[in-house]
Design a protein around this motif. Structure first.
Motif, PDB file in Angstrom:
ATOM      1  N   ARG A 125       0.909  -1.350  -0.070  1.00  0.00           N
ATOM      2  CA  ARG A 125      -0.008  -0.018   0.116  1.00  0.00           C
ATOM      3  C   ARG A 125       0.891   1.284  -0.044  1.00  0.00           C
ATOM      4  O   ARG A 125       2.092   1.469   0.703  1.00  0.00           O
ATOM      5  CB  ARG A 125      -0.925   0.047   1.285  1.00  0.00           C
ATOM      6  N   GLY A 126       0.412   2.187  -0.833  1.00  0.00           N
ATOM      7  CA  GLY A 126       1.069   3.650  -0.671  1.00  0.00           C
ATOM      8  C   GLY A 126       0.100   4.517  -0.033  1.00  0.00           C
ATOM      9  O   GLY A 126      -1.079   4.551  -0.093  1.00  0.00           O
ATOM     10  N   LEU A 127       0.653   5.569   0.506  1.00  0.00           N
ATOM     11  CA  LEU A 127       0.025   6.576   1.391  1.00  0.00           C
ATOM     12  C   LEU A 127       0.790   7.760   0.798  1.00  0.00           C
ATOM     13  O   LEU A 127       1.843   7.995   1.238  1.00  0.00           O
ATOM     14  CB  LEU A 127       0.217   6.131   2.832  1.00  0.00           C
ATOM     15  N   HIS A 128      -0.220   8.818   0.928  1.00  0.00           N
ATOM     16  CA  HIS A 128       0.306  10.176   0.699  1.00  0.00           C
ATOM     17  C   HIS A 128      -0.801  11.075   1.348  1.00  0.00           C
ATOM     18  O   HIS A 128      -1.939  11.023   1.076  1.00  0.00           O
ATOM     19  CB  HIS A 128       0.355  10.503  -0.885  1.00  0.00           C
ATOM     20  N   ASN A 129      -0.413  11.671   2.153  1.00  0.00           N
ATOM     21  CA  ASN A 129      -1.035  12.882   3.151  1.00  0.00           C
ATOM     22  C   ASN A 129      -2.298  11.747   3.839  1.00  0.00           C
ATOM     23  O   ASN A 129      -2.111  10.747   4.299  1.00  0.00           O
ATOM     24  CB  ASN A 129      -1.768  13.820   2.305  1.00  0.00           C
ATOM     25  N   TYR A 130      -3.600  12.398   4.301  1.00  0.00           N
ATOM     26  CA  TYR A 130      -4.575  11.913   5.072  1.00  0.00           C
ATOM     27  C   TYR A 130      -5.735  12.365   4.967  1.00  0.00           C
ATOM     28  O   TYR A 130      -6.069  13.390   4.052  1.00  0.00           O
ATOM     29  CB  TYR A 130      -3.894  11.850   6.318  1.00  0.00           C
ATOM     30  N   LEU A 131      -6.559  11.912   5.587  1.00  0.00           N
ATOM     31  CA  LEU A 131      -8.104  12.309   5.688  1.00  0.00           C
ATOM     32  C   LEU A 131      -8.258  13.378   6.902  1.00  0.00           C
ATOM     33  O   LEU A 131      -7.543  13.032   7.946  1.00  0.00           O
ATOM     34  CB  LEU A 131      -9.069  11.413   5.713  1.00  0.00           C
ATOM     35  N   ALA A 132      -9.349  14.076   6.930  1.00  0.00           N
ATOM     36  CA  ALA A 132      -9.590  14.917   8.163  1.00  0.00           C
ATOM     37  C   ALA A 132      -9.594  13.974   9.375  1.00  0.00           C
ATOM     38  O   ALA A 132      -9.265  14.364  10.488  1.00  0.00           O
ATOM     39  CB  ALA A 132     -10.659  15.823   7.888  1.00  0.00           C
ATOM     40  N   GLU A 133     -10.220  12.814   9.345  1.00  0.00           N
ATOM     41  CA  GLU A 133     -10.606  12.085  10.565  1.00  0.00           C
ATOM     42  C   GLU A 133      -9.253  11.595  11.019  1.00  0.00           C
ATOM     43  O   GLU A 133      -9.132  11.258  12.359  1.00  0.00           O
ATOM     44  CB  GLU A 133     -11.281  10.832  10.113  1.00  0.00           C
ATOM     45  N   ASP A 134      -8.202  11.451  10.347  1.00  0.00           N
ATOM     46  CA  ASP A 134      -7.070  11.114  10.793  1.00  0.00           C
ATOM     47  C   ASP A 134      -6.582  12.053  11.739  1.00  0.00           C
ATOM     48  O   ASP A 134      -5.637  11.803  12.650  1.00  0.00           O
ATOM     49  CB  ASP A 134      -6.062  10.783   9.522  1.00  0.00           C
ATOM     50  N   LEU A 135      -6.443  13.392  11.252  1.00  0.00           N
ATOM     51  CA  LEU A 135      -5.965  14.399  11.979  1.00  0.00           C
ATOM     52  C   LEU A 135      -6.925  14.389  13.530  1.00  0.00           C
ATOM     53  O   LEU A 135      -6.270  14.876  14.459  1.00  0.00           O
ATOM     54  CB  LEU A 135      -6.302  15.690  11.306  1.00  0.00           C
ATOM     55  N   ALA A 136      -8.155  14.307  13.335  1.00  0.00           N
ATOM     56  CA  ALA A 136      -8.863  13.976  14.535  1.00  0.00           C
ATOM     57  C   ALA A 136      -8.370  13.062  15.583  1.00  0.00           C
ATOM     58  O   ALA A 136      -8.127  13.301  16.685  1.00  0.00           O
ATOM     59  CB  ALA A 136     -10.384  13.929  14.358  1.00  0.00           C
ATOM     60  N   PHE A 137      -7.945  11.963  14.793  1.00  0.00           N
ATOM     61  CA  PHE A 137      -7.495  10.825  15.672  1.00  0.00           C
ATOM     62  C   PHE A 137      -6.236  11.101  16.231  1.00  0.00           C
ATOM     63  O   PHE A 137      -5.703  10.865  17.327  1.00  0.00           O
ATOM     64  CB  PHE A 137      -7.421   9.586  14.843  1.00  0.00           C
ATOM     65  N   GLY A 138      -5.183  11.836  15.273  1.00  0.00           N
ATOM     66  CA  GLY A 138      -3.951  12.065  15.816  1.00  0.00           C
ATOM     67  C   GLY A 138      -4.014  13.183  17.055  1.00  0.00           C
ATOM     68  O   GLY A 138      -2.964  12.993  17.946  1.00  0.00           O
ATOM     69  N   LEU A 139      -4.740  14.041  17.173  1.00  0.00           N
ATOM     70  CA  LEU A 139      -4.916  14.971  18.036  1.00  0.00           C
ATOM     71  C   LEU A 139      -5.099  14.254  19.312  1.00  0.00           C
ATOM     72  O   LEU A 139      -4.625  14.741  20.448  1.00  0.00           O
ATOM     73  CB  LEU A 139      -5.848  16.055  17.932  1.00  0.00           C
ATOM     74  N   ARG A 140      -6.191  13.356  19.194  1.00  0.00           N
ATOM     75  CA  ARG A 140      -6.457  12.650  20.481  1.00  0.00           C
ATOM     76  C   ARG A 140      -5.487  11.908  21.149  1.00  0.00           C
ATOM     77  O   ARG A 140      -5.124  11.697  22.389  1.00  0.00           O
ATOM     78  CB  ARG A 140      -7.720  11.618  20.165  1.00  0.00           C
TER      79      ARG A 140
END
Length: 372
Positions: free
Chosen positions: A305-320
């Motif tokens: 799998r390749g990954l470039h950047n993220y979704l807004a929900e991932d930022l929400a999880f990251g802050l938590r």
């Protein structure tokens, strides 16, 4: 009265130039942010060193913390969770903003939107820029905005909308096909992404999180972020022996590469077990092609799998995650030095030459000058 400034990069000379900015009348949906801190991401450094392209006159910086200063229109803007924002709120926001309607946005790949807007990547415009190496920046309509918990310092929270959210996306993608709990995981690259991944995978109850890097100091740091074993990527035999002893010669269940260099990607593919998952997130600049035998992928039944950047929900999880994990992992220590905005050139040269995990840039003062 002091003016407000931004620093833009000359792509040919690799020098930053200071230019005054003024704040235009905000359009409906725009939000004006007083920048309080910006950390220098690895991709910013790739641009500074010429490994990545950027529009001429671009104001770099996308790992940004700031305070809401003003907004356009009569309606009060809301954060990602639907709560109204107020002037003075300390916020971060998604690095990439999609339209929400195109082919990719409708397939949960908003970071690949056909009309994507990316902070710290845009050409020069009029008024306040959209990069963090500035006293102020303007958020475009539709930007997912997040309040930063009071418990998080700027130094801990700044990388949230890049490194932390990207790692959150990586673990989300892996979990779609492979179980993290109880797994043997190899993390290649012990920079901000790799260290954050080590902490998140440890919290997700991976059985072993092995970190590989060429830098012994970074490997020592990885131990503090939960690594069960560390190994130098410069010693192939050591990695092979460790892989064999931990996995009964099978290979790792999951391998994540955050280094992106040619040798690291080859190591990732060589180290994964049959039926395992390789996630590539570090290859954000051009390298030589890698040899990949289709028969190997088929017979080993690999998930790549390749990954470039993220979704807004991932930022929400990251802050938590940062809010809960900051007392267990030394995220505060990853910003080794802070420079003033006027010292932007020095900050990038220091980051290039000394290779710290992160350095921060802070404006020394802000005065809004509105255009009529």
């Amino acid at each position: 009265m002091d003016a407000n400034y931004a620093f833009e990069l000359n792509s040919s000379s690799r020098e930053f130039h200071k230019r005054p900015i003024s704040i235009p009348k905000l359009e409906t949906g725009q939000v004006l942010i007083e920048v309080t801190c910006c950390t220098i991401c690895g991709s910013d450094l790739h641009t500074f060193c010429g490994r990545r392209d950027a529009p001429e006159g671009c104001v770099l910086g996308h790992e940004i913390i700031g305070k809401v200063a003003a907004w356009g229109g009569s309606s009060t803007p809301s954060d990602f969770h639907g709560s109204p924002l107020a002037k003075g709120d300390r916020v971060t926001w998604a690095m990439a903003v999609g339209c929400g309607e195109c082919f990719f946005c409708n397939r949960k790949m908003g970071q690949k939107c056909e009309s994507i807007f990316k902070y710290g990547h845009e050409p020069r415009g009029t008024g306040a820029p959209t990069g963090g190496l500035s006293d102020y920046c303007v958020l475009v309509p539709g930007t997912p905005i997040f309040r930063v918990p009071d418990s998080l310092s700027d130094e801990v929270a700044c990388p949230a909308n890049c490194a932390t959210a990207t790692v959150s996306a990586a673990t989300r993608l892996i979990a779609e096909t492979h179980r993290i709990e109880g797994s043997n995981v190899l993390v290649i690259g012990a920079g901000m992404l790799g260290l954050t991944a080590t902490a998140q995978l440890t919290d997700a109850k991976a059985a072993n999180v092995v970190v590989a890097d060429v830098d012994s100091d970074r490997l020592a740091l990885a131990r503090k972020f939960g690594a069960t074993e560390c190994v130098s990527t410069s010693n192939k035999a050591d990695l092979e022996n460790l892989t064999g002893s931990l996995t009964q010669q099978r290979g790792f269940d999951i391998v994540l590469d955050f280094a992106g260099v040619h040798a690291a990607v080859l190591t990732a593919l060589d180290s994964v077990r049959t039926g395992g998952c390789v996630l590539l997130a570090g290859s954000v600049f051009k390298t030589e092609p890698i040899p990949l035998l289709p028969e190997t992928v088929v017979r080993k039944m690999l998930t790549i799998r390749g990954l470039h950047n993220y979704l807004a929900e991932d930022l929400a999880f990251g802050l938590r995650f940062l809010e809960s994990a900051q007392t267990r992992y030394p995220f505060e220590s990853l910003v080794s030095r802070t420079f003033l905005l006027d010292e932007t050139q020095d900050a990038f040269e220091f980051a290039r030459d000394q290779r710290p995990i992160r350095v921060a840039v802070r404006p020394s003062g802000n005065v809004i000058q509105n255009d009529d």
